[in-house]
Design an enzyme around this catalytic site. Structure first.
Site, PDB file in Angstrom:
ATOM      1  N   LYS A 190     -79.841 -73.313  37.064  1.00  0.00           N
ATOM      2  CA  LYS A 190     -80.474 -72.167  37.709  1.00  0.00           C
ATOM      3  C   LYS A 190     -81.376 -71.469  36.697  1.00  0.00           C
ATOM      4  O   LYS A 190     -80.931 -71.168  35.580  1.00  0.00           O
ATOM      5  CB  LYS A 190     -79.424 -71.177  38.218  1.00  0.00           C
ATOM      6  CG  LYS A 190     -78.496 -71.739  39.287  1.00  0.00           C
ATOM      7  CD  LYS A 190     -77.408 -70.733  39.608  1.00  0.00           C
ATOM      8  CE  LYS A 190     -76.360 -71.325  40.539  1.00  0.00           C
ATOM      9  NZ  LYS A 190     -75.228 -70.391  40.742  1.00  0.00           N
ATOM     10  N   GLY A 248     -67.225 -73.070  26.574  1.00  0.00           N
ATOM     11  CA  GLY A 248     -68.560 -73.273  27.121  1.00  0.00           C
ATOM     12  C   GLY A 248     -69.298 -71.953  27.274  1.00  0.00           C
ATOM     13  O   GLY A 248     -68.684 -70.901  27.527  1.00  0.00           O
ATOM     14  N   ASP A 296     -71.063 -70.986  29.686  1.00  0.00           N
ATOM     15  CA  ASP A 296     -70.892 -70.449  31.038  1.00  0.00           C
ATOM     16  C   ASP A 296     -69.639 -69.592  31.144  1.00  0.00           C
ATOM     17  O   ASP A 296     -69.636 -68.549  31.797  1.00  0.00           O
ATOM     18  CB  ASP A 296     -70.867 -71.590  32.069  1.00  0.00           C
ATOM     19  CG  ASP A 296     -69.830 -72.660  31.758  1.00  0.00           C
ATOM     20  OD1 ASP A 296     -69.370 -72.763  30.594  1.00  0.00           O
ATOM     21  OD2 ASP A 296     -69.480 -73.416  32.686  1.00  0.00           O
ATOM     22  N   ASN A 314     -73.490 -78.971  34.321  1.00  0.00           N
ATOM     23  CA  ASN A 314     -73.466 -80.431  34.372  1.00  0.00           C
ATOM     24  C   ASN A 314     -74.086 -80.979  35.648  1.00  0.00           C
ATOM     25  O   ASN A 314     -74.612 -82.090  35.656  1.00  0.00           O
ATOM     26  CB  ASN A 314     -72.017 -80.932  34.254  1.00  0.00           C
ATOM     27  CG  ASN A 314     -71.455 -80.729  32.866  1.00  0.00           C
ATOM     28  OD1 ASN A 314     -71.916 -81.324  31.905  1.00  0.00           O
ATOM     29  ND2 ASN A 314     -70.464 -79.859  32.764  1.00  0.00           N
ATOM     30  N   THR A 359     -68.439 -78.028  38.255  1.00  0.00           N
ATOM     31  CA  THR A 359     -68.093 -79.420  37.991  1.00  0.00           C
ATOM     32  C   THR A 359     -66.628 -79.511  37.597  1.00  0.00           C
ATOM     33  O   THR A 359     -65.907 -80.433  37.988  1.00  0.00           O
ATOM     34  CB  THR A 359     -68.987 -79.998  36.879  1.00  0.00           C
ATOM     35  OG1 THR A 359     -70.357 -79.826  37.258  1.00  0.00           O
ATOM     36  CG2 THR A 359     -68.714 -81.477  36.679  1.00  0.00           C
TER      37      THR A 359
END
Length: 253
Positions: free
Chosen positions: A13, A103, A105, A9, A127
């Site tokens: 990278k 998510g 990630d 968010n 975040t």
């Protein structure tokens, strides 16, 4: 070569690894600035390696940003860009919760640490502050708490007399001015939150865990956590890389 991405968010990278899994190039972008010109300026380097890149895999929690990056990469190097969450990952990680609610990630972080022998708590200071629990090769769920920077910014935005500050370590719990009071509240407050969540996970699972920290505030909070911890920089990126390498191995077999 492997082109690996992590779209968050706040930051993005994009990393290029050679066939020996050594980092060749790393670019960090601001998600809020993302547009065609910004991508062209910062990702121009991938065209140099287009004949060598064999896999493009990205973790993303921002669909619009992923769509833009996918279009740019596929147009630039003519290789299909895949989002991690679209893959079937059960051979790597047994997901014991609704995959749609996790998510990319967090999945990448879990895949990065699994070794089928030990249990892990991964704390990602992004975040949001995410806690993900991996028991051997089983992802059993996690906890999402407000992110440190997000909370600091919200406080400053909503309270006219609260200045914007950068969080730093502070030993004193009682602040002598507004800035030190905020730092004390956030530093000691988040330290307590982290320790209490770890303690409760251990109590409710009845397991022992190796604790992995990643993300921007890892170094700040490492010394405050009562249990032994290990910092692993770019954990998400290396989780995505692990999946990409595995996909190539499966394809060869």
């Amino acid at each position: 070569m492997y082109l690996i991405g992590d779209i968050g968010n706040t930051d993005i990278k994009i990393c290029l690894f050679n066939n020996n899994l050594k980092l060749v190039k790393k670019v960090r972008l601001k998600t809020i600035l993302l547009n065609k010109n910004y991508l062209s300026k910062n990702l121009q380097f991938i065209k140099k390696y287009k004949s060598k890149i064999i896999k493009v895999l990205i973790s993303s929690v921002v669909p619009v940003a992923y769509k833009n990056i996918k279009m740019f990469i596929e147009k630039s190097i003519k290789i299909k860009c895949i989002e991690l969450k679209k893959l079937k990952l059960n051979n790597l990680l047994k997901i014991k919760v609704n995959k749609k609610q996790i998510g990319s990630d967090r999945l990448a972080n879990a895949i990065s640490v699994i070794d089928k022998k030990r249990n892990f708590i991964v704390i990602d200071f992004g975040t949001a502050t995410n806690f993900d629990v991996v028991i051997k090769d089983n992802y059993i769920g996690g906890i999402i708490a407000p992110g440190v920077n997000l909370s600091l910014s919200t406080l400053s935005d909503k309270a006219s007399l609260i200045p914007k500050i950068k969080l730093e370590k502070i030993n004193r719990i009682i602040g002598k001015n507004t800035t030190s009071a905020i730092r004390a509240g956030f530093y000691h407050g988040y330290s307590g939150l982290i320790d209490n969540i770890i303690k409760t996970i251990i109590k409710q699972t009845g397991k022992s865990f190796k604790i992995i920290l990643t993300g921007g505030y890892s170094y700040l909070f490492k010394s405050t956590i009562k249990r032994k911890t290990i910092i692993k920089k770019d954990l998400t990126i290396y989780g995505v890389l692990k999946v990409a390498v595995t996909l190539i191995k499966w394809k060869k077999n």
